[in-house]
Design a protein around this motif. Sequence first.
Motif, PDB file in Angstrom:
ATOM      1  N   VAL A  49      70.975  47.594  94.803  1.00 17.47           N
ATOM      2  CA  VAL A  49      72.277  47.310  94.194  1.00 17.47           C
ATOM      3  C   VAL A  49      72.766  45.932  94.610  1.00 17.47           C
ATOM      4  CG1 VAL A  49      74.672  48.083  94.016  1.00 17.47           C
ATOM      5  CG2 VAL A  49      72.836  49.765  94.133  1.00 17.47           C
ATOM      6  N   GLU A  50      72.556  45.595  95.904  1.00 19.96           N
ATOM      7  CA  GLU A  50      72.989  44.281  96.374  1.00 19.96           C
ATOM      8  C   GLU A  50      72.298  43.153  95.617  1.00 19.96           C
ATOM      9  OE1 GLU A  50      72.125  46.742  98.251  1.00 19.96           O
ATOM     10  OE2 GLU A  50      73.608  47.076  99.837  1.00 19.96           O
ATOM     11  N   HIS A  51      70.975  43.335  95.405  1.00 21.53           N
ATOM     12  CA  HIS A  51      70.213  42.318  94.695  1.00 21.53           C
ATOM     13  C   HIS A  51      70.741  42.150  93.276  1.00 21.53           C
ATOM     14  CE1 HIS A  51      65.956  40.402  94.355  1.00 21.53           C
ATOM     15  NE2 HIS A  51      66.837  39.751  93.633  1.00 21.53           N
ATOM     16  N   TYR A  52      70.976  43.280  92.582  1.00 24.33           N
ATOM     17  CA  TYR A  52      71.479  43.177  91.215  1.00 24.33           C
ATOM     18  C   TYR A  52      72.874  42.550  91.187  1.00 24.33           C
ATOM     19  CZ  TYR A  52      73.376  44.120  86.695  1.00 24.33           C
ATOM     20  OH  TYR A  52      73.978  43.946  85.470  1.00 24.33           O
ATOM     21  N   ALA A  53      73.736  42.930  92.142  1.00 23.02           N
ATOM     22  CA  ALA A  53      75.084  42.366  92.175  1.00 23.02           C
ATOM     23  C   ALA A  53      75.034  40.847  92.313  1.00 23.02           C
ATOM     24  CB  ALA A  53      75.886  42.986  93.317  1.00 23.02           C
ATOM     25  N   ALA A 149      80.442  45.341 104.794  1.00 23.16           N
ATOM     26  CA  ALA A 149      81.625  44.816 104.106  1.00 23.16           C
ATOM     27  C   ALA A 149      81.920  43.387 104.538  1.00 23.16           C
ATOM     28  CB  ALA A 149      82.828  45.717 104.379  1.00 23.16           C
ATOM     29  N   GLY A 150      81.653  43.070 105.801  1.00 24.54           N
ATOM     30  CA  GLY A 150      81.874  41.716 106.281  1.00 24.54           C
ATOM     31  C   GLY A 150      80.771  40.753 105.887  1.00 24.54           C
ATOM     32  N   ARG A 151      79.567  41.294 105.636  1.00 27.67           N
ATOM     33  CA  ARG A 151      78.420  40.433 105.307  1.00 27.67           C
ATOM     34  C   ARG A 151      78.592  39.753 103.954  1.00 27.67           C
ATOM     35  NH1 ARG A 151      73.459  40.732 102.810  1.00 27.67           N
ATOM     36  NH2 ARG A 151      73.934  42.793 101.970  1.00 27.67           N
ATOM     37  N   ASP A 152      79.119  40.482 102.976  1.00 29.59           N
ATOM     38  CA  ASP A 152      79.332  39.917 101.643  1.00 29.59           C
ATOM     39  C   ASP A 152      80.671  40.421 101.114  1.00 29.59           C
ATOM     40  OD1 ASP A 152      79.299  38.930  99.109  1.00 29.59           O
ATOM     41  OD2 ASP A 152      77.387  39.820  98.514  1.00 29.59           O
ATOM     42  N   PRO A 153      81.764  39.711 101.413  1.00 30.03           N
ATOM     43  CA  PRO A 153      83.095  40.170 101.015  1.00 30.03           C
ATOM     44  C   PRO A 153      83.266  40.324  99.511  1.00 30.03           C
ATOM     45  CG  PRO A 153      83.225  38.390 102.630  1.00 30.03           C
ATOM     46  CD  PRO A 153      81.801  38.458 102.175  1.00 30.03           C
ATOM     47  N   HIS A 154      82.379  39.702  98.718  1.00 27.75           N
ATOM     48  CA  HIS A 154      82.513  39.770  97.259  1.00 27.75           C
ATOM     49  C   HIS A 154      81.741  40.935  96.644  1.00 27.75           C
ATOM     50  CE1 HIS A 154      84.510  35.900  97.371  1.00 27.75           C
ATOM     51  NE2 HIS A 154      83.495  35.393  98.057  1.00 27.75           N
ATOM     52  N   ASP A 155      81.009  41.671  97.462  1.00 26.56           N
ATOM     53  CA  ASP A 155      80.223  42.793  96.950  1.00 26.56           C
ATOM     54  C   ASP A 155      81.136  44.005  96.798  1.00 26.56           C
ATOM     55  OD1 ASP A 155      78.433  44.760  96.307  1.00 26.56           O
ATOM     56  OD2 ASP A 155      76.971  44.223  97.839  1.00 26.56           O
ATOM     57  N   LYS A 156      81.358  44.414  95.566  1.00 19.55           N
ATOM     58  CA  LYS A 156      82.307  45.480  95.276  1.00 19.55           C
ATOM     59  C   LYS A 156      81.797  46.852  95.718  1.00 19.55           C
ATOM     60  CE  LYS A 156      85.384  46.785  91.471  1.00 19.55           C
ATOM     61  NZ  LYS A 156      85.061  48.211  91.338  1.00 19.55           N
ATOM     62  N   GLY A 157      80.457  47.035  95.766  1.00 20.06           N
ATOM     63  CA  GLY A 157      79.895  48.338  96.078  1.00 20.06           C
ATOM     64  C   GLY A 157      80.375  48.926  97.389  1.00 20.06           C
ATOM     65  N   PRO A 158      80.201  48.218  98.517  1.00 23.25           N
ATOM     66  CA  PRO A 158      80.677  48.763  99.789  1.00 23.25           C
ATOM     67  C   PRO A 158      82.180  49.015  99.808  1.00 23.25           C
ATOM     68  CG  PRO A 158      79.160  46.955 100.165  1.00 23.25           C
ATOM     69  CD  PRO A 158      79.458  46.967  98.699  1.00 23.25           C
TER      70      PRO A 158
END
Length: 248
Positions: A49-53, A149-158
Amino acid sequence: MDDRAEVRDFLTTRRAEIGPQQAGLPDVGARRVPGLRRSEVAALAGISVEHYAKLERGALAGASPSVLDALQWALDTVTAGPVVVRNGRMDLLATNALGRVMHSSLYDAHPTGPPNFARYTFLDADARRFYPDWERAADTAVAILRTEAGRDPHDKGPHDLVGELSTRSEEFRRRWSSHDVRLHGAGAKTFSHRVVGDLELAYESMDVVSEPGLSLTLYAAEPASPTAERLALLASWTATREPATTSG
């Protein structure tokens, strides 16, 4: 329009135009917007999911074909102990045969999508049986989610998952407010399996270099221990069952 914007617009508009029935997927749960979820597109594409995001945000660098399929081939060669692959959101994405049967309770709790360790830990009463030291499992789950959540603040999934768990679990809310971040790369854990009983396993976790955001964990029993005997019994029991896919 630059290339990143074109990629972003192309993926988001196509995802919105395709429904789950068209993609051969079950239509589960309310959808806030039309079309497929990111997790569904990622599963169909064979990537995290992270890769696709990241792709949907226009980040093309490092895109690779079906990383999980390649991982699965490697996982299947490991037969002595359970192996699992998860992402930072704690979705269980792939396992070897022993890993699949060891976590059968998670798969039973999530029959239509990738099992999620955090959701199972806090929202499924069965987790307190599976994790004899449930408090430790709960603390670890929250620490992993906070790190992600801190690693990628723009990733909506977490963030969506944190919102769901905060709404539905007081135990999660209390832990989340403590702002505790601890990563456990190695140690020992005990699991209670419905078929063979308690499994006391050493574990080692490592990042998957080819796919940032994925973590691979190997479990091992002390030689000649009761757990080693139970793992052998579990492997034998697994071999008598119908073949099943080991990817999430």
